[in-house]
Design a protein around this motif. Sequence first.
Motif, PDB file in Angstrom:
ATOM      1  N   ARG A 194     -10.839  -3.042   1.358  1.00  0.00           N
ATOM      2  CA  ARG A 194     -10.404  -2.090   0.337  1.00  0.00           C
ATOM      3  C   ARG A 194     -10.648  -0.650   0.751  1.00  0.00           C
ATOM      4  O   ARG A 194     -10.705   0.236  -0.085  1.00  0.00           O
ATOM      5  N   GLU A 195     -10.778  -0.400   2.035  1.00  0.00           N
ATOM      6  CA  GLU A 195     -10.972   0.970   2.510  1.00  0.00           C
ATOM      7  C   GLU A 195      -9.733   1.801   2.191  1.00  0.00           C
ATOM      8  O   GLU A 195      -8.606   1.329   2.342  1.00  0.00           O
ATOM      9  N   HIS A 196      -9.970   3.023   1.744  1.00  0.00           N
ATOM     10  CA  HIS A 196      -8.844   3.899   1.429  1.00  0.00           C
ATOM     11  C   HIS A 196      -8.619   4.853   2.605  1.00  0.00           C
ATOM     12  O   HIS A 196      -9.220   5.910   2.704  1.00  0.00           O
ATOM     13  N   ILE A 197      -7.780   4.406   3.524  1.00  0.00           N
ATOM     14  CA  ILE A 197      -7.372   5.209   4.680  1.00  0.00           C
ATOM     15  C   ILE A 197      -5.846   5.155   4.678  1.00  0.00           C
ATOM     16  O   ILE A 197      -5.228   4.376   5.393  1.00  0.00           O
ATOM     17  N   PRO A 198      -5.218   5.959   3.801  1.00  0.00           N
ATOM     18  CA  PRO A 198      -3.787   5.820   3.559  1.00  0.00           C
ATOM     19  C   PRO A 198      -2.912   6.050   4.792  1.00  0.00           C
ATOM     20  O   PRO A 198      -3.250   6.828   5.678  1.00  0.00           O
ATOM     21  N   VAL A 199      -1.818   5.311   4.810  1.00  0.00           N
ATOM     22  CA  VAL A 199      -0.774   5.509   5.809  1.00  0.00           C
ATOM     23  C   VAL A 199       0.564   5.569   5.086  1.00  0.00           C
ATOM     24  O   VAL A 199       0.737   5.003   4.008  1.00  0.00           O
ATOM     25  N   CYS A 200       1.486   6.280   5.690  1.00  0.00           N
ATOM     26  CA  CYS A 200       2.829   6.404   5.143  1.00  0.00           C
ATOM     27  C   CYS A 200       3.727   5.478   5.943  1.00  0.00           C
ATOM     28  O   CYS A 200       3.811   5.583   7.170  1.00  0.00           O
ATOM     29  N   GLY A 201       4.401   4.555   5.257  1.00  0.00           N
ATOM     30  CA  GLY A 201       5.324   3.659   5.939  1.00  0.00           C
ATOM     31  C   GLY A 201       6.649   4.346   6.199  1.00  0.00           C
ATOM     32  O   GLY A 201       7.015   5.306   5.524  1.00  0.00           O
ATOM     33  N   ASP A 202       7.391   3.844   7.184  1.00  0.00           N
ATOM     34  CA  ASP A 202       8.691   4.442   7.453  1.00  0.00           C
ATOM     35  C   ASP A 202       9.718   4.094   6.383  1.00  0.00           C
ATOM     36  O   ASP A 202      10.857   4.530   6.438  1.00  0.00           O
ATOM     37  N   GLY A 207       8.995   5.115   3.382  1.00  0.00           N
ATOM     38  CA  GLY A 207       8.715   6.179   2.431  1.00  0.00           C
ATOM     39  C   GLY A 207       7.659   5.839   1.403  1.00  0.00           C
ATOM     40  O   GLY A 207       7.382   6.626   0.504  1.00  0.00           O
ATOM     41  N   LYS A 208       7.020   4.682   1.536  1.00  0.00           N
ATOM     42  CA  LYS A 208       5.982   4.264   0.589  1.00  0.00           C
ATOM     43  C   LYS A 208       4.596   4.502   1.174  1.00  0.00           C
ATOM     44  O   LYS A 208       4.395   4.421   2.377  1.00  0.00           O
ATOM     45  N   ASP A 209       3.646   4.781   0.281  1.00  0.00           N
ATOM     46  CA  ASP A 209       2.247   4.928   0.676  1.00  0.00           C
ATOM     47  C   ASP A 209       1.568   3.566   0.632  1.00  0.00           C
ATOM     48  O   ASP A 209       1.799   2.773  -0.283  1.00  0.00           O
ATOM     49  N   TYR A 210       0.720   3.308   1.621  1.00  0.00           N
ATOM     50  CA  TYR A 210      -0.095   2.097   1.656  1.00  0.00           C
ATOM     51  C   TYR A 210      -1.543   2.538   1.747  1.00  0.00           C
ATOM     52  O   TYR A 210      -1.860   3.517   2.427  1.00  0.00           O
ATOM     53  N   SER A 211      -2.432   1.821   1.060  1.00  0.00           N
ATOM     54  CA  SER A 211      -3.828   2.255   1.007  1.00  0.00           C
ATOM     55  C   SER A 211      -4.507   2.207   2.371  1.00  0.00           C
ATOM     56  O   SER A 211      -5.454   2.946   2.619  1.00  0.00           O
ATOM     57  N   ALA A 233      -0.155   8.973   9.634  1.00  0.00           N
ATOM     58  CA  ALA A 233      -1.432   8.759   8.955  1.00  0.00           C
ATOM     59  C   ALA A 233      -1.450   9.645   7.713  1.00  0.00           C
ATOM     60  O   ALA A 233      -0.903  10.739   7.712  1.00  0.00           O
ATOM     61  N   GLY A 234      -2.064   9.169   6.664  1.00  0.00           N
ATOM     62  CA  GLY A 234      -2.119   9.930   5.421  1.00  0.00           C
ATOM     63  C   GLY A 234      -0.969   9.561   4.512  1.00  0.00           C
ATOM     64  O   GLY A 234      -0.121   8.739   4.848  1.00  0.00           O
ATOM     65  N   GLU A 235      -0.977  10.175   3.327  1.00  0.00           N
ATOM     66  CA  GLU A 235       0.058   9.873   2.346  1.00  0.00           C
ATOM     67  C   GLU A 235       1.386  10.510   2.745  1.00  0.00           C
ATOM     68  O   GLU A 235       1.418  11.507   3.469  1.00  0.00           O
ATOM     69  N   CYS A 236       2.468   9.922   2.238  1.00  0.00           N
ATOM     70  CA  CYS A 236       3.799  10.457   2.523  1.00  0.00           C
ATOM     71  C   CYS A 236       3.948  11.774   1.834  1.00  0.00           C
ATOM     72  O   CYS A 236       4.284  12.761   2.185  1.00  0.00           O
TER      73      CYS A 236
END
Length: 98
Positions: free
Chosen positions: A60-68, A70-74, A95-98
């Motif tokens: 449950r670590e919150h290290i967000p990534v932005c998918g191609d 266009g959605k954010d993943y935790s 890396a990080g939120e979109c």
Amino acid sequence: MRSLQGFRKHLLGTVLSVEMQTGTRLVLFFCLAALVTASALPSGPRVADCASYSLPICTREHIPVCGDDGKDYSNECMLCLWNYEQSLSVAVAKAGEC
């Protein structure tokens, strides 16, 4: 007296020349550093490293990534889980939120 003034001009010219050479070298160094940094950056989405996770279990670590998509993943594992469950191949856009 004239020889002293001539010496001062020569000395000042030498000092300014050395300072200009140093300044030019610094500018060239920073330009080169910027080019190397830019070439080392990824140029687009990268494939998520899903093999390193024990799917379907994610932390449950919150290290967000932005998918191609266009959605954010935790975190990257959650992106991999989404791909696993939906039979997709969403890549990490950044890396990080979109």
